[in-house]
Structure formats: structure tokens, C-alpha cells
Enzyme design. Sequence first.
Site, PDB file in Angstrom:
ATOM      1  N   CYS A  94       0.604  -1.575  -0.178  1.00  0.00           N
ATOM      2  CA  CYS A  94      -0.187  -0.346  -0.110  1.00  0.00           C
ATOM      3  C   CYS A  94       0.940   1.460   0.008  1.00  0.00           C
ATOM      4  O   CYS A  94       1.889   1.069   0.577  1.00  0.00           O
ATOM      5  CB  CYS A  94      -0.577  -0.150   1.458  1.00  0.00           C
ATOM      6  SG  CYS A  94      -2.186   1.908   1.671  1.00  0.00           S
ATOM      7  N   HIS A 136      -9.122  -4.202  -2.554  1.00  0.00           N
ATOM      8  CA  HIS A 136      -8.338  -3.177  -1.699  1.00  0.00           C
ATOM      9  C   HIS A 136      -8.204  -1.629  -1.763  1.00  0.00           C
ATOM     10  O   HIS A 136      -8.547  -1.009  -0.685  1.00  0.00           O
ATOM     11  CB  HIS A 136      -6.341  -3.532  -2.130  1.00  0.00           C
ATOM     12  CG  HIS A 136      -5.722  -2.767  -1.403  1.00  0.00           C
ATOM     13  ND1 HIS A 136      -4.316  -2.749  -0.547  1.00  0.00           N
ATOM     14  CD2 HIS A 136      -5.474  -1.276  -1.336  1.00  0.00           C
ATOM     15  CE1 HIS A 136      -3.550  -1.948  -0.481  1.00  0.00           C
ATOM     16  NE2 HIS A 136      -4.454  -0.837  -0.632  1.00  0.00           N
ATOM     17  N   GLU A 137      -8.033  -1.380  -2.630  1.00  0.00           N
ATOM     18  CA  GLU A 137      -8.618   0.213  -2.984  1.00  0.00           C
ATOM     19  C   GLU A 137      -9.895   0.573  -2.467  1.00  0.00           C
ATOM     20  O   GLU A 137     -10.236   1.471  -1.659  1.00  0.00           O
ATOM     21  CB  GLU A 137      -8.947   0.426  -4.106  1.00  0.00           C
ATOM     22  CG  GLU A 137      -7.877   0.189  -4.807  1.00  0.00           C
ATOM     23  CD  GLU A 137      -5.936   0.940  -4.208  1.00  0.00           C
ATOM     24  OE1 GLU A 137      -6.413   2.278  -3.961  1.00  0.00           O
ATOM     25  OE2 GLU A 137      -5.278   0.434  -4.428  1.00  0.00           O
ATOM     26  N   HIS A 140     -10.494   1.077   1.634  1.00  0.00           N
ATOM     27  CA  HIS A 140     -10.155   2.278   1.488  1.00  0.00           C
ATOM     28  C   HIS A 140     -11.440   3.551   2.092  1.00  0.00           C
ATOM     29  O   HIS A 140     -10.902   3.619   2.776  1.00  0.00           O
ATOM     30  CB  HIS A 140      -8.770   3.031   0.460  1.00  0.00           C
ATOM     31  CG  HIS A 140      -7.628   2.328   0.526  1.00  0.00           C
ATOM     32  ND1 HIS A 140      -6.649   2.969   1.480  1.00  0.00           N
ATOM     33  CD2 HIS A 140      -6.860   1.924  -0.179  1.00  0.00           C
ATOM     34  CE1 HIS A 140      -5.884   2.964   1.705  1.00  0.00           C
ATOM     35  NE2 HIS A 140      -5.327   1.918   0.268  1.00  0.00           N
TER      36      HIS A 140
HETATM   37 ZN   LIG Z   1      -3.566   0.902  -0.246  1.00  0.00          ZN
END
Ligand SMILES: [Zn+2]
Length: 167
Positions: A94, A136-137, A140
Site C-alpha cells: 500500500c 484493496h482500493e 480504503h
Molecule cells: Zn492502499
Amino acid sequence: MAVREILLLGNPLLHRPCQPVGRDELAGLGGVVDDLRDTLLDFRRRHGCGRAIAAPQIGVMKRLIYWHSDPPWALVNPILENLSAETFALWDDCMSFPDLLVRVARHRTCTLRFTDLSGNEIVRQLADDSAELLQHECDHLDGILATQKAIDGRSFALRSERSQLTA
Ligand SMILES: [Zn+2]
């Protein structure tokens, strides 16, 4: 257009859920998208990695992701559907903790639905690399980091030790 500071692990903003982008906000998003692109490209120059960046990583608390694919996409209000039962494990990284790797499990395939900057709704099927990246995004945008998805207490490694890790 500007390279913005990337918020790092420990910054409480990274754990805050983001607000949806309103249709009336689309026309004004271009500057933020340019900043996300410039910040990602600058990170790639310095670190040699970085495939996408979420708006909260530069302190913009909106549901917006810049995906450095071919062609590049600005993903407005992305959602993931049809997450496969099959998962796979990987060492994730990340831009908010560039020296750390975290072992996580991600769904093998999923469906990505988002709005583009012109207001068109777009649907894409994702698998493998793109599926785990967008999981993953999108995390966020909910204030969730890969560190919170670690498989177990041994799922953390410094990038410098990568050669010692098993796949
Ligand atoms: Zn990230």
C-alpha cells in the site's frame, strides 16, 4: 495538478469512511483526479510500484479511486458485487505503508460497478490481479486498510525481507 502528500499508516483519516460523490460534484472532480494521477506517478518513479490510489490517501474523503490501467480510469462511487467464494492469499502492499507487506486473502473474481467522470455507469468483471487490487482500493473508501485484513499475526513483513517470504 500537483503531487500531494500521501497519508501514512497511523493517520486517523485513513480509517474514516468516505462520502459518496454527488452527481452535481462530477464536473468539479477533474482537479482531484489529476492530483491522484500525479501523486501515483510520482510514487511509481520513487518506488517502482503503485497501481491505483484512493482519494482518502491524499486526504480527500470522497468515494473516488484513480486506477493506473490501460486506459486509466477514474472510478466514482465504485462498488464490488458477486464476490467469488474462492479466495487466494497474497502479500499486499500500500502506498500508505510503502515499506510493509501484509498477507491477506482476497476474492478471486468480482464485478466492479462505477460511474465515470461523464456520469456513465460502467460494469467490469475482474479476476486475479485486478480483483485483489480493487478490493484493496474499495476497502480504503470504507476506512479499512490491508493491515486490518491480515490473515494472522505472522502476516507482516518488511519489504526488504521479501526474498525470504514464501508465496
Ligand atoms: Zn492502499
